[in-house]
Enzyme design. Structure first.
Site, PDB file in Angstrom:
ATOM      1  N   ASP A 230     -28.281  35.295 -17.861  1.00 42.42           N
ATOM      2  CA  ASP A 230     -29.293  34.646 -18.690  1.00 42.42           C
ATOM      3  C   ASP A 230     -28.868  33.193 -18.934  1.00 42.42           C
ATOM      4  O   ASP A 230     -28.719  32.753 -20.071  1.00 42.42           O
ATOM      5  CB  ASP A 230     -29.450  35.402 -20.014  1.00 42.42           C
ATOM      6  CG  ASP A 230     -30.686  34.975 -20.789  1.00 42.42           C
ATOM      7  OD1 ASP A 230     -31.639  34.473 -20.169  1.00 42.42           O
ATOM      8  OD2 ASP A 230     -30.692  35.144 -22.027  1.00 42.42           O
TER       9      ASP A 230
ATOM     10  N   ASN B 280     -27.741  29.121 -23.899  1.00 43.67           N
ATOM     11  CA  ASN B 280     -26.550  29.952 -23.775  1.00 43.67           C
ATOM     12  C   ASN B 280     -25.338  29.170 -23.265  1.00 43.67           C
ATOM     13  O   ASN B 280     -24.304  29.761 -22.975  1.00 43.67           O
ATOM     14  CB  ASN B 280     -26.813  31.144 -22.853  1.00 43.67           C
ATOM     15  CG  ASN B 280     -27.547  32.256 -23.573  1.00 43.67           C
ATOM     16  OD1 ASN B 280     -27.420  32.414 -24.787  1.00 43.67           O
ATOM     17  ND2 ASN B 280     -28.319  33.039 -22.834  1.00 43.67           N
TER      18      ASN B 280
ATOM     19  N   ASP C 233     -21.762  33.943 -24.854  1.00 47.05           N
ATOM     20  CA  ASP C 233     -22.372  35.267 -24.884  1.00 47.05           C
ATOM     21  C   ASP C 233     -22.643  35.743 -23.458  1.00 47.05           C
ATOM     22  O   ASP C 233     -23.273  35.042 -22.677  1.00 47.05           O
ATOM     23  CB  ASP C 233     -23.690  35.215 -25.665  1.00 47.05           C
ATOM     24  CG  ASP C 233     -24.218  36.594 -26.034  1.00 47.05           C
ATOM     25  OD1 ASP C 233     -23.576  37.595 -25.650  1.00 47.05           O
ATOM     26  OD2 ASP C 233     -25.254  36.667 -26.697  1.00 47.05           O
TER      27      ASP C 233
END
Length: 334
Positions: free
Chosen positions: A210, A215, A227
């Site tokens: 992702d 992120n 993450d």
């Protein structure tokens, strides 16, 4: 309109006292100051400690991942950290939790990580794109060492066909838009399949999964991920295409900069560029299903009040048709 989920309001039990008690259960004592961070899938808190430090505590959404899948994510983060790749790995918890990285308290599973701040990377800067490319090349060089055993693979079936069937079987799409949306979604999935056929067999490796700018945090030392919650098996280009934006000329330039850094550490098979718009299409279908499946979590209607309206689904029809056209174009050439 949406099915009730028996765990939809589980997070209502996640009071500040429970968060602090879970932290103490992990061997850390908070000083009472908590700040809930931006996360819809899980619940994430910045917790200040009595010793003056601070940590980030993540409470995993019940029944999304198995323990084995979460621990496999944690092991990947540690493997990256040991290779000196800047990914924030979860802490090893107290002896009461058997030295694991995954804790359990009052029915919630949680992890604790060091606090690492940063800012969004400047994707209009060539040097930044090259640095991000090197970062991802190093990450993928570790990711290809071995496969995930428990975490899923990004493919047409799991990210497209299953989600389309679920949305239709549960009557999520408003009746006045359903015929047009169904036709557009099915045509788009046909386009996705053609893109995968054009790419041919591509290597699957462990990914971040992702990799959008939210992120990635940037500091003076460069980028880092905080993450890996969506880590899975998939083609390398999945971690590259979300860094690209603008018209075809701009995306080509951005991709050339990313690959200039990436290929210092990892070869990149150009056939995977057939998958860029296909993966974008799968992400669009996944987003619709994700909102529908989470709708009974009170955080979702508050954050996405427009979801479920005929106007929103009509907009999705337009976007799917645009994606069908985009998938028919030649891939980017670098």
């Amino acid at each position: 309109m949406h099915d009730a989920h028996p765990l939809a309001h589980a997070y209502a039990r996640l009071t500040p006292d429970l968060v602090l008690d879970a932290l103490e259960h992990a061997g850390l004592r908070g000083d009472g100051r908590l700040l809930q961070l931006n996360s819809y899938e899980n619940r994430v808190f910045l917790c200040h400690l009595e010793d003056g430090g601070s940590v980030v505590v993540k409470f995993y959404r019940p029944q999304r991942w198995t323990d084995a899948q979460i621990l496999e994510e944690h092991a990947f983060a540690w493997e990256l950290a040991q290779a000196e790749i800047p990914v924030v790995a979860p802490c090893v918890l107290s002896e009461a939790l058997a030295g694991r990285t995954l804790g359990e308290f009052e029915g919630f599973r949680f992890s604790v990580s060091p606090r690492h701040g940063g800012r969004a990377p400047e994707l209009d800067d060539a040097w930044t794109l090259q640095r991000l490319g090197r970062f991802l090349g190093r990450l993928h060089a570790v990711g290809r060492r071995q496969p995930f055993v428990h975490r899923p693979t990004l493919d047409v079936h799991g990210f497209g066909e299953e989600l389309l069937a679920w949305l239709l079987n549960h009557g999520i799409v408003p009746a006045d838009v359903a015929p047009a949306w169904t036709a557009a979604a099915q045509a788009a999935l046909d386009g996705v399949r053609r893109c995968f056929e054009a790419a041919g067999p591509v290597a699957m490796l462990r990914l971040h999964g992702d990799c959008h700018v939210g992120n990635i945090l940037w500091t003076d030392a460069g980028p880092h991920f905080v993450d890996l919650d969506d880590a899975r098996m998939g083609p390398a280009v999945q971690d590259l295409w979300m860094l690209l934006s603008g018209d075809r000329s701009a995306r080509t330039h951005q991709l050339s900069q990313v690959l200039a850094g990436y290929e210092d550490f990892m070869p990149f098979e150009r056939r995977e560029l057939h998958l860029v718009e296909a993966l974008r299409t799968l992400r669009q279908l996944h987003f619709a299903a994700w909102l529908a499946r989470r709708w009974d979590d009170p955080a979702f209607p508050a954050a996405f009040p427009w979801f479920g309206s005929s106007a929103w689904w009509s907009g999705q029809v337009v976007q799917l048709r645009e994606q069908l056209e985009a998938m028919a174009e030649p891939p980017l050439a670098v």
